[in-house]
Design a protein around this motif. Structure first.
Motif, PDB file in Angstrom:
ATOM      1  N   SER A  54       1.776  -8.937  -6.988  1.00  0.00           N
ATOM      2  CA  SER A  54       0.488  -8.253  -7.068  1.00  0.00           C
ATOM      3  C   SER A  54      -0.012  -7.785  -5.705  1.00  0.00           C
ATOM      4  N   VAL A  55       0.298  -8.510  -4.652  1.00  0.00           N
ATOM      5  CA  VAL A  55      -0.091  -8.064  -3.314  1.00  0.00           C
ATOM      6  C   VAL A  55       0.636  -6.765  -2.995  1.00  0.00           C
ATOM      7  N   GLU A  64       1.581  -4.537  -5.095  1.00  0.00           N
ATOM      8  CA  GLU A  64       0.952  -3.452  -5.847  1.00  0.00           C
ATOM      9  C   GLU A  64      -0.170  -2.820  -5.023  1.00  0.00           C
ATOM     10  N   VAL A  65      -0.997  -3.668  -4.408  1.00  0.00           N
ATOM     11  CA  VAL A  65      -2.101  -3.165  -3.591  1.00  0.00           C
ATOM     12  C   VAL A  65      -1.549  -2.499  -2.330  1.00  0.00           C
ATOM     13  N   GLU A  93      -0.225   0.888  -3.310  1.00  0.00           N
ATOM     14  CA  GLU A  93      -1.319   1.809  -3.630  1.00  0.00           C
ATOM     15  C   GLU A  93      -2.000   2.312  -2.363  1.00  0.00           C
ATOM     16  N   LEU A  94      -2.285   1.390  -1.455  1.00  0.00           N
ATOM     17  CA  LEU A  94      -2.966   1.770  -0.217  1.00  0.00           C
ATOM     18  C   LEU A  94      -2.059   2.598   0.686  1.00  0.00           C
ATOM     19  N   TYR A 145      -7.591 -10.216   4.748  1.00  0.00           N
ATOM     20  CA  TYR A 145      -7.628 -10.877   3.448  1.00  0.00           C
ATOM     21  C   TYR A 145      -6.970 -12.262   3.540  1.00  0.00           C
ATOM     22  N   MET A 203     -10.597  -4.523  -0.714  1.00  0.00           N
ATOM     23  CA  MET A 203      -9.724  -3.991  -1.764  1.00  0.00           C
ATOM     24  C   MET A 203      -8.681  -5.031  -2.172  1.00  0.00           C
ATOM     25  N   PHE A 204      -8.078  -5.706  -1.189  1.00  0.00           N
ATOM     26  CA  PHE A 204      -7.130  -6.779  -1.507  1.00  0.00           C
ATOM     27  C   PHE A 204      -7.830  -7.899  -2.262  1.00  0.00           C
ATOM     28  N   ARG A 230     -10.607  -7.883  -4.101  1.00  0.00           N
ATOM     29  CA  ARG A 230     -11.005  -7.494  -5.462  1.00  0.00           C
ATOM     30  C   ARG A 230      -9.806  -7.445  -6.400  1.00  0.00           C
ATOM     31  N   ARG A 231      -8.714  -6.882  -5.925  1.00  0.00           N
ATOM     32  CA  ARG A 231      -7.528  -6.758  -6.774  1.00  0.00           C
ATOM     33  C   ARG A 231      -6.965  -8.134  -7.136  1.00  0.00           C
ATOM     34  N   GLN A 232      -6.903  -9.036  -6.174  1.00  0.00           N
ATOM     35  CA  GLN A 232      -6.385 -10.366  -6.449  1.00  0.00           C
ATOM     36  C   GLN A 232      -7.310 -11.124  -7.393  1.00  0.00           C
TER      37      GLN A 232
END
Length: 135
Positions: free
Chosen positions: A33-34, A36-37, A40-41, A59, A123-124, A126-128
């Motif tokens: 999942s990290v 993924e962010v 995206e970034l 983060y 952003m990291f 919130r996504r986590q």
């Protein structure tokens, strides 16, 4: 809030691990999942893997604290070793755009145009949280 200094070794370690993680994610060696962010970034801010790594390091150092999730605001602890001159920065969502109090400080127009790493850390975070993987 008083100024809190993070241990220099912890900051260096987090920065190194963040750079390694970004490299692994971009090369497709890690797929979590990290990543993924990170991916995206990296796509959104092409050519700026150092920026992504600095946001990830913030983060990893757990500098992000939610203030009010109803209005979507977070406090990001300043890290002098990452160039911060203030103890903390307020990040909030204004509609669909992130804003940070660092925009009002020296060179804020540059940070606003490029988006600061305080926002990247949020952003990291919130996504986590969204994925239920916050430690």
């Amino acid at each position: 809030m008083g100024r809190v200094y993070l241990d220099e070794r912890a900051v260096k370690f987090a920065a190194k691990k963040a750079r390694e993680k970004v490299r692994r994610c971009v090369r497709g060696l890690d797929r979590d999942s990290v990543c993924e962010v990170v991916n995206e970034l990296t796509v959104s801010f092409a050519g700026r893997p150092q920026w992504v790594a600095r946001g990830l390091a913030r983060y990893m150092l757990q500098t992000v604290k939610p203030l009010n999730l109803r209005v979507k605001a977070w406090l990001v602890e300043g890290v002098p070793m990452l160039g911060d001159r203030h103890a903390s920065y307020l990040v909030w969502l204004d509609g669909d755009k992130y804003k940070c109090t660092c925009f009002t400080h020296a060179y804020g127009y540059v940070r606003q145009a490029r988006i600061c790493t305080h926002i990247a850390a949020v952003m990291f975070y919130r996504r986590q949280r969204l994925l239920g993987e916050e430690e």
